[in-house]
Scaffold this motif. Structure first.
Motif, PDB file in Angstrom:
ATOM      1  N   ALA A 195       0.799  -1.243  -0.071  1.00  0.00           N
ATOM      2  CA  ALA A 195       0.003   0.007   0.066  1.00  0.00           C
ATOM      3  C   ALA A 195       0.886   1.197  -0.171  1.00  0.00           C
ATOM      4  O   ALA A 195       0.612   2.170  -0.648  1.00  0.00           O
ATOM      5  N   ALA A 196       1.999   1.179   0.660  1.00  0.00           N
ATOM      6  CA  ALA A 196       2.801   2.397   0.903  1.00  0.00           C
ATOM      7  C   ALA A 196       3.565   2.594  -0.346  1.00  0.00           C
ATOM      8  O   ALA A 196       3.601   3.725  -0.856  1.00  0.00           O
ATOM      9  N   HIS A 197       4.053   1.591  -1.193  1.00  0.00           N
ATOM     10  CA  HIS A 197       4.681   1.865  -2.206  1.00  0.00           C
ATOM     11  C   HIS A 197       3.614   2.107  -3.413  1.00  0.00           C
ATOM     12  O   HIS A 197       4.119   2.996  -4.279  1.00  0.00           O
ATOM     13  N   THR A 198       2.514   1.832  -3.427  1.00  0.00           N
ATOM     14  CA  THR A 198       1.526   1.891  -4.539  1.00  0.00           C
ATOM     15  C   THR A 198       1.147   3.342  -4.324  1.00  0.00           C
ATOM     16  O   THR A 198       1.002   4.232  -5.224  1.00  0.00           O
ATOM     17  N   SER A 199       0.881   3.955  -3.062  1.00  0.00           N
ATOM     18  CA  SER A 199       0.566   5.416  -2.778  1.00  0.00           C
ATOM     19  C   SER A 199       1.780   6.325  -3.167  1.00  0.00           C
ATOM     20  O   SER A 199       1.547   7.352  -4.096  1.00  0.00           O
ATOM     21  N   ALA A 200       2.990   5.830  -2.759  1.00  0.00           N
ATOM     22  CA  ALA A 200       4.039   6.775  -3.391  1.00  0.00           C
ATOM     23  C   ALA A 200       4.382   6.841  -4.690  1.00  0.00           C
ATOM     24  O   ALA A 200       4.514   7.902  -5.311  1.00  0.00           O
ATOM     25  N   LEU A 201       4.085   5.644  -5.579  1.00  0.00           N
ATOM     26  CA  LEU A 201       4.267   5.696  -7.122  1.00  0.00           C
ATOM     27  C   LEU A 201       2.976   6.550  -7.554  1.00  0.00           C
ATOM     28  O   LEU A 201       3.343   7.512  -8.374  1.00  0.00           O
ATOM     29  N   LEU A 202       1.859   6.501  -6.955  1.00  0.00           N
ATOM     30  CA  LEU A 202       0.812   7.388  -7.704  1.00  0.00           C
ATOM     31  C   LEU A 202       0.930   8.896  -7.197  1.00  0.00           C
ATOM     32  O   LEU A 202       0.503   9.700  -7.946  1.00  0.00           O
ATOM     33  N   GLU A 203       1.414   9.102  -6.018  1.00  0.00           N
ATOM     34  CA  GLU A 203       1.786  10.422  -5.656  1.00  0.00           C
ATOM     35  C   GLU A 203       2.678  11.124  -6.658  1.00  0.00           C
ATOM     36  O   GLU A 203       2.562  12.250  -7.141  1.00  0.00           O
ATOM     37  N   TYR A 204       3.715  10.423  -7.006  1.00  0.00           N
ATOM     38  CA  TYR A 204       4.857  10.857  -7.863  1.00  0.00           C
ATOM     39  C   TYR A 204       4.214  10.883  -9.325  1.00  0.00           C
ATOM     40  O   TYR A 204       4.459  12.115  -9.787  1.00  0.00           O
ATOM     41  N   THR A 205       3.570  10.005  -9.949  1.00  0.00           N
ATOM     42  CA  THR A 205       2.935  10.317 -11.069  1.00  0.00           C
ATOM     43  C   THR A 205       1.720  11.279 -11.172  1.00  0.00           C
ATOM     44  O   THR A 205       1.754  12.019 -12.258  1.00  0.00           O
ATOM     45  N   ALA A 206       0.998  11.597 -10.289  1.00  0.00           N
ATOM     46  CA  ALA A 206       0.002  12.911 -10.265  1.00  0.00           C
ATOM     47  C   ALA A 206       0.727  14.091 -10.296  1.00  0.00           C
ATOM     48  O   ALA A 206       0.321  14.968 -10.864  1.00  0.00           O
ATOM     49  N   LYS A 207       2.137  14.153  -9.746  1.00  0.00           N
ATOM     50  CA  LYS A 207       2.534  15.394  -9.727  1.00  0.00           C
ATOM     51  C   LYS A 207       3.779  15.581 -10.921  1.00  0.00           C
ATOM     52  O   LYS A 207       3.693  16.694 -11.442  1.00  0.00           O
ATOM     53  N   LEU A 208       4.527  14.460 -11.458  1.00  0.00           N
ATOM     54  CA  LEU A 208       5.395  14.734 -12.332  1.00  0.00           C
ATOM     55  C   LEU A 208       5.264  13.918 -13.601  1.00  0.00           C
ATOM     56  O   LEU A 208       5.834  14.209 -14.636  1.00  0.00           O
ATOM     57  N   ALA A 209       4.503  13.037 -13.803  1.00  0.00           N
ATOM     58  CA  ALA A 209       4.200  12.193 -14.835  1.00  0.00           C
ATOM     59  C   ALA A 209       2.865  13.042 -15.836  1.00  0.00           C
ATOM     60  O   ALA A 209       2.371  13.882 -15.365  1.00  0.00           O
ATOM     61  N   THR A 210       3.135  12.255 -16.975  1.00  0.00           N
ATOM     62  CA  THR A 210       2.048  12.917 -17.888  1.00  0.00           C
ATOM     63  C   THR A 210       0.457  12.397 -17.222  1.00  0.00           C
ATOM     64  O   THR A 210       0.340  11.460 -16.682  1.00  0.00           O
ATOM     65  N   PRO A 211      -0.602  13.057 -17.376  1.00  0.00           N
ATOM     66  CA  PRO A 211      -1.898  12.739 -17.274  1.00  0.00           C
ATOM     67  C   PRO A 211      -2.155  11.328 -17.583  1.00  0.00           C
ATOM     68  O   PRO A 211      -3.061  10.740 -16.934  1.00  0.00           O
ATOM     69  N   GLU A 212      -1.919  10.916 -19.033  1.00  0.00           N
ATOM     70  CA  GLU A 212      -2.094   9.867 -19.535  1.00  0.00           C
ATOM     71  C   GLU A 212      -1.718   8.554 -18.885  1.00  0.00           C
ATOM     72  O   GLU A 212      -2.358   7.678 -18.561  1.00  0.00           O
ATOM     73  N   LEU A 213      -0.420   8.676 -18.499  1.00  0.00           N
ATOM     74  CA  LEU A 213       0.269   7.725 -17.872  1.00  0.00           C
ATOM     75  C   LEU A 213      -0.274   7.351 -16.417  1.00  0.00           C
ATOM     76  O   LEU A 213      -0.452   6.529 -16.178  1.00  0.00           O
ATOM     77  N   HIS A 214      -0.567   8.778 -15.730  1.00  0.00           N
ATOM     78  CA  HIS A 214      -0.877   8.637 -14.430  1.00  0.00           C
ATOM     79  C   HIS A 214      -2.452   7.956 -14.165  1.00  0.00           C
ATOM     80  O   HIS A 214      -2.704   7.062 -13.581  1.00  0.00           O
ATOM     81  N   LEU A 215      -3.194   8.396 -15.301  1.00  0.00           N
ATOM     82  CA  LEU A 215      -4.394   7.548 -15.392  1.00  0.00           C
ATOM     83  C   LEU A 215      -4.497   6.156 -15.668  1.00  0.00           C
ATOM     84  O   LEU A 215      -5.257   5.209 -15.208  1.00  0.00           O
ATOM     85  N   MET A 216      -3.526   5.857 -16.744  1.00  0.00           N
ATOM     86  CA  MET A 216      -3.562   4.447 -16.915  1.00  0.00           C
ATOM     87  C   MET A 216      -2.803   3.594 -15.681  1.00  0.00           C
ATOM     88  O   MET A 216      -3.504   2.433 -15.615  1.00  0.00           O
ATOM     89  N   LEU A 217      -2.240   4.041 -15.133  1.00  0.00           N
ATOM     90  CA  LEU A 217      -1.544   3.274 -13.934  1.00  0.00           C
ATOM     91  C   LEU A 217      -2.618   3.324 -12.750  1.00  0.00           C
ATOM     92  O   LEU A 217      -3.017   2.084 -12.253  1.00  0.00           O
ATOM     93  N   CYS A 218      -3.464   4.316 -12.813  1.00  0.00           N
ATOM     94  CA  CYS A 218      -4.842   4.307 -11.678  1.00  0.00           C
ATOM     95  C   CYS A 218      -5.570   3.373 -12.085  1.00  0.00           C
ATOM     96  O   CYS A 218      -6.146   2.631 -11.516  1.00  0.00           O
ATOM     97  N   LYS A 219      -5.883   3.180 -13.515  1.00  0.00           N
ATOM     98  CA  LYS A 219      -6.806   2.175 -14.021  1.00  0.00           C
ATOM     99  C   LYS A 219      -6.395   0.849 -13.941  1.00  0.00           C
ATOM    100  O   LYS A 219      -6.960  -0.361 -13.415  1.00  0.00           O
ATOM    101  N   GLY A 220      -4.953   0.734 -14.084  1.00  0.00           N
ATOM    102  CA  GLY A 220      -4.458  -0.760 -13.668  1.00  0.00           C
ATOM    103  C   GLY A 220      -4.448  -1.140 -12.423  1.00  0.00           C
ATOM    104  O   GLY A 220      -4.858  -2.259 -11.824  1.00  0.00           O
ATOM    105  N   PHE A 221      -4.172   0.023 -11.403  1.00  0.00           N
ATOM    106  CA  PHE A 221      -4.179  -0.610  -9.923  1.00  0.00           C
ATOM    107  C   PHE A 221      -5.667  -0.718  -9.289  1.00  0.00           C
ATOM    108  O   PHE A 221      -5.923  -1.303  -8.408  1.00  0.00           O
TER     109      PHE A 221
END
Length: 421
Positions: A195-221
């Motif tokens: 849970a901690a690693h999932t949260s850390a990854l998505l916090e990172y992508t929400a701030k620094l990745a493209t919205p497409e990649l962030h949402l695709m990861l959210c859809k996967g998770f």
């Protein structure tokens, strides 16, 4: 560097007309929409490999994605050959000079360095050997010396009633053992993120990745969707998702045959989508950023939710490349849990969370299996059972989030009009 292109392919018959000239007539067969074809850096076609792709794809006995994966392995081999200045037909008498020997070492070295997974190295050499077998059978190559040494291998298995049998098959000395990770794993040898690693990854992508990649990861998770499923989501499909009658805050999105959303093995079902995620996907679907991409897309692609900057669909290879770049960036700032991360681990994380939540409700095992199998689009319940066993064996170590929506809604929202691919 060699490249791969996906080209439409139609089937033709040839015959001689009355004047003795060769004529071609189109066969009454469904064309192949995206046949993978490899081209060397000088623009020439790797004719033998491309013929192999047609041979594998034309009978439609195997999934088109399987053909693409095999050709991507051959592309990796082609890039290696060009980088080393070697010819794919070079098999002299000295064993160490045969072109496949140093290539196998190259795969092993990259695997040890963590640049590629052991399973990738194993699958790559297997695909290359399969291509060479095809070339031999069809007289496309005629080496004077042996390309490898053959040996027999015995593979034990159990039949449907539990009796042990042994299958004898032929293998080569080029084989790379696909060693499983230590500990209990899930489908495809994966382990979930905590849970901690999932949260850390998505916090990172929400701030620094493209919205497409962030949402695709959210859809996967948060739905367990595979990369090919995420890549074929449509804007219109989001609006036919209906609330789950038994689970507040969860919507069901139809996928598989009869819809435009692809699933492995064409399994039908409904994706679980948290309401918070569904709302964000809808918001992105009507954003200026996405509409600008839609304007560049072909008519058949305009409804796709995720489009690249040039208006093209996100192919599996494109998403793999983005994940590889993300992995490098995360590791550079100390997120070591990302060292071997692949998109498919999002699915393993979701499946483990869902199995845990279903078990905690007190449902009997058969009901848990039924619900989990449906949500994960498993064709075989033995794959589903691995999630149950994983929780039983590693119960003390699992840190999966207690509440599904709580983890997602904790991710910082972002402005979709910023950043670019």
């Amino acid at each position: 560097m060699a490249r791969i292109e996906y080209l439409p392919y139609k089937f033709y018959e040839h015959s001689l007309n009355n004047a003795g000239a060769l004529e071609y007539t189109e066969e009454n067969k469904e064309p192949i929409e995206a046949l993978p074809q490899i081209f060397w850096k000088n623009g020439e076609s790797w004719s033998e490999a491309n013929l192999y792709a047609i041979h594998r794809a034309a009978p439609r006995m195997i999934d088109s994605e399987t053909v693409k994966r095999k050709m991507k392995h051959l592309l990796y081999y082609a890039c290696y050959l060009e980088d080393q200045g070697k010819d794919w037909r070079h098999f002299p008498a000295r064993t160490e000079d045969k072109v496949l020997i140093p290539f196998r070492k190259h795969l092993l070295d990259n695997s040890r360095l963590g640049l590629i997974a052991t399973s990738t190295a194993s699958n790559c050499i297997n695909a290359v050997v399969e291509f060479y077998r095809f070339a031999l059978d069809n007289n496309l190559i005629n080496p004077k010396n042996k390309m490898w040494n053959e040996r027999l291998a015995s593979v034990p298995f159990y039949d449907s009633v539990g009796f042990r049998s042994v299958l004898t098959t032929s293998t080569t000395d080029l084989r790379i053992p696909n060693k499983k990770r230590e500990g209990t794993t899930l489908e495809d040898g994966l382990t979930p993120l905590s849970a901690a690693h999932t949260s850390a990854l998505l916090e990172y992508t929400a701030k620094l990745a493209t919205p497409e990649l962030h949402l695709m990861l959210c859809k996967g998770f948060f739905s367990g969707a595979r990369n090919e499923t995420v890549g074929t989501l449509t804007v219109s499909g989001l609006y036919i998702a209906s609330p789950d009658p038994n689970t507040e805050g969860i919507f069901r999105l139809p996928a598989g045959p009869g819809t435009s959303i692809k699933t492995k093995g064409s399994v039908s079902g409904s994706l679980w989508v948290p309401e918070a995620l569904l709302n964000d996907l809808k918001k992105y679907g009507t954003s200026t950023r996405r509409l600008l991409r839609e304007a560049k897309a072909k008519p058949e692609h305009k409804d796709l939710l995720f489009l690249t900057r040039s208006g093209k669909p996100y192919e599996v290879g494109t998403l793999d490349r983005l994940i590889e770049e993300l992995r490098e960036k995360c590791c550079s700032i100390g997120m070591r849990f990302m060292r071997n991360f692949i998109f498919h681990e999002c699915r393993a994380t979701f499946g483990t969370w869902l199995a845990r939540e279903l078990i905690m409700t007190g449902l009997d095992t058969s009901t848990v299996m039924l619900e989990l199998k449906s949500a994960m689009f498993h064709a075989d319940e033995r794959t589903t059972w691995r999630y149950i066993k994983f929780l039983e064996v590693t119960k003390a170590k699992i840190e999966i989030a207690d509440k599904f929506n709580e983890l997602f809604t904790g991710i910082k929202k972002r402005d979709w009009s910023t950043k670019d691919v």
